[in-house]
Design a protein around this motif. Structure first.
Motif, short mmCIF file in Angstrom:
data_model
loop_
_atom_site.label_atom_id
_atom_site.label_comp_id
_atom_site.label_asym_id
_atom_site.label_seq_id
_atom_site.Cartn_x
_atom_site.Cartn_y
_atom_site.Cartn_z
N GLU A 199 -12.27 -7.43 4.75
CA GLU A 199 -12.66 -6.03 4.91
C GLU A 199 -11.50 -5.19 5.40
OE1 GLU A 199 -16.21 -5.10 6.96
OE2 GLU A 199 -17.47 -6.10 5.47
N ARG A 200 -10.67 -5.76 6.26
CA ARG A 200 -9.51 -5.01 6.74
C ARG A 200 -8.60 -4.63 5.59
NH1 ARG A 200 -4.94 -6.81 11.28
NH2 ARG A 200 -3.85 -4.78 11.23
N ILE A 201 -8.37 -5.56 4.68
CA ILE A 201 -7.53 -5.27 3.52
C ILE A 201 -8.19 -4.20 2.65
CG2 ILE A 201 -6.47 -6.23 1.45
CD1 ILE A 201 -6.46 -8.95 2.95
N LEU A 202 -9.50 -4.37 2.38
CA LEU A 202 -10.23 -3.43 1.53
C LEU A 202 -10.12 -1.99 2.05
CD1 LEU A 202 -13.54 -5.43 0.90
CD2 LEU A 202 -11.74 -4.98 -0.76
N LEU A 203 -10.25 -1.84 3.36
CA LEU A 203 -10.29 -0.50 3.95
C LEU A 203 -8.91 0.05 4.24
CD1 LEU A 203 -13.31 -1.10 6.34
CD2 LEU A 203 -13.31 0.25 4.23
N VAL A 260 -1.45 -9.79 7.12
CA VAL A 260 -2.86 -10.21 7.04
C VAL A 260 -3.18 -10.82 5.68
CG1 VAL A 260 -3.51 -8.43 8.70
CG2 VAL A 260 -3.82 -8.00 6.26
N LEU A 261 -2.22 -10.80 4.76
CA LEU A 261 -2.45 -11.38 3.43
C LEU A 261 -2.17 -12.87 3.44
CD1 LEU A 261 -0.65 -8.70 1.20
CD2 LEU A 261 -3.03 -8.70 2.00
N THR A 262 -2.86 -13.60 2.59
CA THR A 262 -2.56 -15.02 2.38
C THR A 262 -1.28 -15.13 1.55
OG1 THR A 262 -3.78 -15.12 0.30
CG2 THR A 262 -5.04 -15.53 2.35
N GLY A 296 -1.98 -13.64 -1.68
CA GLY A 296 -2.05 -12.20 -1.59
C GLY A 296 -0.67 -11.56 -1.47
N ARG A 297 0.22 -12.21 -0.73
CA ARG A 297 1.58 -11.66 -0.60
C ARG A 297 2.33 -11.73 -1.93
NH1 ARG A 297 1.09 -14.00 4.58
NH2 ARG A 297 2.14 -15.94 3.99
N ALA A 298 2.08 -12.77 -2.69
CA ALA A 298 2.69 -12.85 -4.03
C ALA A 298 2.15 -11.73 -4.92
CB ALA A 298 2.42 -14.22 -4.66
N ALA A 299 0.86 -11.45 -4.79
CA ALA A 299 0.26 -10.35 -5.56
C ALA A 299 0.84 -9.01 -5.12
CB ALA A 299 -1.26 -10.35 -5.39
N ALA A 300 1.10 -8.87 -3.82
CA ALA A 300 1.71 -7.63 -3.32
C ALA A 300 3.10 -7.44 -3.90
CB ALA A 300 1.75 -7.65 -1.80
N ARG A 301 3.86 -8.53 -4.03
CA ARG A 301 5.20 -8.45 -4.61
C ARG A 301 5.10 -7.98 -6.06
NH1 ARG A 301 10.44 -7.75 -3.21
NH2 ARG A 301 10.69 -6.62 -5.16
#
Length: 412
Positions: free
Chosen positions: A349-353, A365-367, A370-375
């Motif tokens: 929820e923290r990420i969503l908001l 706070v990303l796994t 998730g961090r790879a997706a952020a890159r």
């Protein structure tokens, strides 16, 4: 506040919370949402938990009446004090929403606010907001609201074009919301918001530009612009299904959002949440109450169907005003259900908001996935490079247009 309630675990009749919910509370702001469920008429797009006089007639009698409502809601504020016990926090924000809160006399809204003040106190700089229908207020009404302690007001403008308002079943006169801004300023309101909706069937780009220009010219320090969502069960959904009006279009929504961001930015208003722009660079014009929601703080939602969150426990009240009043009259919590959020739920929820905010979401706070997706999102131009290098995921304009997809990738 959507009318549908989720499933959940039972709420104790006392409304008591698990002890862990109050751990660390001193570090979290506390706000109150006060729901007024009454409307003069039902707008065709609205899926909120609201009731017209005809809908309440014969379904609760005096318990559901507007005349008794302020006292009933005050009973829930007193219940909140019992549940939160020796909680030392004063209310940082109070937000009265609906429905149409301004169908009630300003003295009733003031007595609801007084219940919060009496039980919890108000922070010295507390933000106290009410929503208002432009046709339900005049200059004297706004003065009485200000005298009651309100310092922020939000008017539902939606559009400046009569044919767009007709599709939405909005009954206010074009130009009235803009006049209300001037009257609110004259009454002493420090902060004024106008709500707009884009993507209504039959609305053109020029219609949307005209609505934005009219809203900007009125001089509010905050403008919210929301894409029209057609909810199942609404009159508008039925009209679209019958072919009376065309369906909404995601590409049109994207184009209208870009127009909004361009015009609002040019007018000196900065986005701070995907659908919200404020004029003051120091953040003072932002809606601090909504920021409580977006940053996982604590709030107590009082009223039929209202949702609350305290320390990872989320609960919601029964929907009907009569059932709500009956529970409080019998000394019971009006809670219909609740859920205790696990640590992983709260992380997601923290990420969503927070990803919807201009401040963004910490990459920490990303796994790893998730961090790879952020890159990848950064490489695709969906995240701002500067904040990314500082350890935060902040959406670009293109990223805001694709926010739901970005979020789905980052929460993996």
């Amino acid at each position: 506040m959507p009318s549908a309630l989720p499933d959940g675990d039972p709420v104790p009749e006392s409304g008591s919370l698990p002890p862990d919910a109050l751990t660390g509370r001193d570090s979290r702001p506390l706000g109150f949402y006060l729901h007024v469920p009454y409307c003069a008429t039902r707008c065709g797009y609205c899926d909120f938990n609201t009731y017209t006089s005809d809908e309440l007639r014969g379904s609760g009698g005096v318990l559901a009446s507007r005349e008794n409502y302020a006292g009933t809601l005050a009973d829930e504020i007193r219940l909140a004090r019992k549940v939160l016990g020796d909680d030392p926090r004063s209310a940082a924000t109070v937000f009265v929403g609906g429905g149409t809160p301004t169908l009630l006399p300003p003295e009733d809204l003031g007595s609801m606010l007084a219940a919060v003040r009496d039980e919890f106190g108000l922070a010295k700089d507390a933000e106290v907001t009410t929503e208002a229908n432009p046709e339900s207020v005049d200059g004297r009404y706004l003065e009485r609201l200000r005298e009651a302690g309100f310092n922020r007001i939000s008017f539902g403008m939606q559009s400046a074009r009569p044919h767009v308002l007709r599709v939405l079943d909005r009954n206010h006169t074009p130009g009235r919301p803009e006049a209300c801004v001037a009257q609110a300023r004259a009454a002493g309101f420090a902060h004024v918001n106008l709500d707009l909706i884009y993507g209504t069937p039959g609305e053109s780009d020029d219609d949307w530009r005209a609505s934005l220009q009219a809203a900007i010219a009125a001089g509010p320090d905050h403008i919210s612009a929301y894409a029209l969502i057609v909810e199942d069960g609404t009159r508008l959904a039925r009209r679209i299904r019958r072919g009376e009006v065309p369906p909404t279009d995601d590409d049109v929504h994207a184009d209208r959002y870009v127009i909004a961001d361009e015009l609002l930015t040019a007018a000196g208003m900065d986005w701070y949440e995907v659908s919200n722009w404020a004029s003051a660079s120091d953040g003072s014009a932002r809606c601090r109450h909504n920021e409580l929601y977006w940053t996982g703080a604590d709030w107590w939602g009082a009223g039929p169907g209202a949702h609350s969150h305290v320390g990872g426990v989320r609960w919601w009240n029964v929907k009907h005003p009569a059932a709500y009043a009956q529970a409080l009259a019998e000394g019971r919590s009006p809670g219909a259900g609740r859920e205790v959020l696990a640590a992983e739920d709260r992380r997601v929820e923290r990420i969503l908001l927070e990803l919807r905010l201009a401040a963004g979401c910490p990459l920490a706070v990303l796994t790893p996935v998730g961090r790879a997706a952020a890159r990848r999102a950064l490489d695709d131009g969906l995240l701002e490079p500067g904040p990314y290098e500082e350890g935060r995921a902040v959406l670009t304009l293109r990223g805001r247009l694709l926010a739901d997809a970005v979020v789905r990738d980052l929460v993996d």
